[in-house]
Scaffold this motif. Structure first.
Motif, PDB file in Angstrom:
ATOM      1  N   ARG A  12       0.825  -1.203   0.000  1.00  0.00           N
ATOM      2  CA  ARG A  12       0.000   0.000   0.000  1.00  0.00           C
ATOM      3  C   ARG A  12       0.863   1.258   0.000  1.00  0.00           C
ATOM      4  O   ARG A  12       0.625   2.192  -0.777  1.00  0.00           O
ATOM      5  CB  ARG A  12      -0.913   0.001   1.230  1.00  0.00           C
ATOM      6  N   ASN A  13       1.881   1.292   0.848  1.00  0.00           N
ATOM      7  CA  ASN A  13       2.771   2.451   0.898  1.00  0.00           C
ATOM      8  C   ASN A  13       3.509   2.638  -0.425  1.00  0.00           C
ATOM      9  O   ASN A  13       3.698   3.771  -0.892  1.00  0.00           O
ATOM     10  CB  ASN A  13       3.780   2.291   2.038  1.00  0.00           C
ATOM     11  N   THR A  14       3.929   1.527  -1.028  1.00  0.00           N
ATOM     12  CA  THR A  14       4.623   1.597  -2.318  1.00  0.00           C
ATOM     13  C   THR A  14       3.736   2.231  -3.379  1.00  0.00           C
ATOM     14  O   THR A  14       4.175   3.115  -4.133  1.00  0.00           O
ATOM     15  CB  THR A  14       5.044   0.191  -2.775  1.00  0.00           C
TER      16      THR A  14
ATOM     17  N   LYS B 106       4.368  11.456  10.188  1.00  0.00           N
ATOM     18  CA  LYS B 106       3.609  10.582   9.309  1.00  0.00           C
ATOM     19  C   LYS B 106       2.861  11.372   8.243  1.00  0.00           C
ATOM     20  O   LYS B 106       2.640  10.874   7.139  1.00  0.00           O
ATOM     21  CB  LYS B 106       2.618   9.748  10.125  1.00  0.00           C
TER      22      LYS B 106
ATOM     23  N   ARG C 237       5.624  11.243   3.312  1.00  0.00           N
ATOM     24  CA  ARG C 237       5.377  10.939   1.899  1.00  0.00           C
ATOM     25  C   ARG C 237       5.572  12.163   0.997  1.00  0.00           C
ATOM     26  O   ARG C 237       6.207  12.039  -0.059  1.00  0.00           O
ATOM     27  CB  ARG C 237       3.979  10.357   1.727  1.00  0.00           C
TER      28      ARG C 237
ATOM     29  N   GLU D  71       5.164   3.154   9.525  1.00  0.00           N
ATOM     30  CA  GLU D  71       3.783   2.840   9.146  1.00  0.00           C
ATOM     31  C   GLU D  71       3.415   3.393   7.781  1.00  0.00           C
ATOM     32  O   GLU D  71       2.623   2.784   7.050  1.00  0.00           O
ATOM     33  CB  GLU D  71       2.823   3.383  10.205  1.00  0.00           C
ATOM     34  N   VAL D  72       3.984   4.536   7.410  1.00  0.00           N
ATOM     35  CA  VAL D  72       3.636   5.174   6.137  1.00  0.00           C
ATOM     36  C   VAL D  72       4.787   5.134   5.137  1.00  0.00           C
ATOM     37  O   VAL D  72       4.587   5.460   3.960  1.00  0.00           O
ATOM     38  CB  VAL D  72       3.207   6.645   6.362  1.00  0.00           C
ATOM     39  N   GLY D  73       5.981   4.734   5.582  1.00  0.00           N
ATOM     40  CA  GLY D  73       7.146   4.797   4.701  1.00  0.00           C
ATOM     41  C   GLY D  73       7.765   3.468   4.332  1.00  0.00           C
ATOM     42  O   GLY D  73       8.593   3.399   3.420  1.00  0.00           O
TER      43      GLY D  73
ATOM     44  N   VAL E  55       8.228   0.390   2.378  1.00  0.00           N
ATOM     45  CA  VAL E  55       7.801  -0.037   1.047  1.00  0.00           C
ATOM     46  C   VAL E  55       8.335  -1.434   0.756  1.00  0.00           C
ATOM     47  O   VAL E  55       9.040  -2.032   1.580  1.00  0.00           O
ATOM     48  CB  VAL E  55       8.290   0.961  -0.027  1.00  0.00           C
TER      49      VAL E  55
END
Length: 312
Positions: free
Chosen positions: A85-87, A169, A173, A259-261, A263
């Motif tokens: 999902r992050n990717t 967070k 991105r 959590e957000v980074g 990949v």
């Protein structure tokens, strides 16, 4: 077998004679061929460990076949899907904001008539491409530092609180997308400027005589003229959606933004090298490559149908 050009068949002897006549050009191309054979085709032999329980002590060939065991683990695992999902989120952000950037910059530079200023801008914009992400990540973290960074210093001048961009967070991105644009926009601009130079200058002269404005000339001459190049670059960009930039994210990633980074590239690195689960990591990489191939094939077919331009 004779080669056919139009309705005329060229005999094999003539083809071989042409190849021999161009032998020095093939000799110059030999290092490229050897590079792809050594670093791209020979390593494909190791892709079979995605279907085995690989143990370095016994080697690839002697390791036990386990079928799709690692792929089942992949699709049922709790860490793979967040990484995927992050990717996709980061890659689509780069595609949406990063892909048009070099096109816009090349169109702007093409309208600049002061050659010294034009060359200076080109040099400054594509220089970051030749710097390693290890160095660029350090620059990004220094510039965005909450204690001594230039950006936060400006924010505090306007009465705002400093922001820990790399450790937030909400901002991580955008930092990844923005820094990727900073590094690659100038380099990709070279491709589009080269395509623009191939447009017949008489088209611009005729449009100017007809009273077309600069914007109209860009809209009706420049953009259609570089459309095939845009299509090809877009196909490559779509194919790279799932192939994240590991060097960039690994050097900027930290525990606060996992959590957000996190990949696929960083996830595979942890599983494959740190946990030494080589078979599972190979299954992740094989899945990513298959998806990239499907994306390129689909985008190429769609482009050929809609615009007539494609890779093959």
């Amino acid at each position: 077998m004779a080669k056919t050009v139009g309705k005329q068949k060229i005999p094999p002897k003539k083809i071989l004679k042409e190849y021999w006549h161009s032998r020095y050009l093939f000799l110059l191309f030999l290092p490229v061929i050897l590079y792809f054979i050594v670093f791209h085709y020979i390593p494909m032999y190791g892709a079979q460990i995605a279907f085995k329980d690989f143990y370095p002590r016994v080697g690839i060939w002697a390791s036990k076949w386990v079928g799709f065991k690692h792929f089942n683990k992949l699709f049922n695992g709790m860490y793979f899907w967040p990484a995927l999902r992050n990717t996709l989120i980061i890659s689509f952000g780069k595609l949406i904001f990063g892909f048009p950037a070099p096109i816009i910059l090349s169109l702007m530079l093409n309208e600049v008539r002061h050659s010294a200023f034009k060359k200076t801008v080109q040099t400054v914009t594509y220089l970051p491409h030749f710097i390693s992400w290890v160095v660029l990540a350090s620059i990004v973290m220094e510039v965005l530092s909450p204690s001594r960074g230039v950006v936060n210093y400006v924010l505090q001048l306007f009465g705002m609180d400093p922001i820990f961009f790399v450790g937030s967070k909400e901002w991580f991105r955008p930092v990844i997308i923005g820094s990727a644009m900073w590094r690659d926009t100038g380099w990709q601009t070279v491709v589009f400027l080269a395509a623009i130079t191939g447009i017949d200058p008489q088209l611009y002269e005729a449009a100017e005589v007809d009273g077309a404005s600069r914007f109209q000339r860009i809209l009706h001459i420049t953009l259609p003229g570089i459309a095939p190049t845009i299509v090809i670059m877009f196909i490559f960009a779509v194919g790279g959606i799932i192939a994240d930039d590991f060097d960039q994210i690994y050097n900027l990633l930290n525990a606060q933004v996992m959590e957000v980074g996190d990949v696929i590239g960083t996830y595979t690195y942890r599983v494959g090298l740190q946990q030494m689960d080589y078979s599972y990591a190979t299954a992740v990489g094989l899945f990513r490559n298959v998806v990239s191939l499907c994306l390129v094939t689909f985008t190429n077919a769609l482009s050929r149908k809609l615009s007539g331009s494609s890779l093959w």
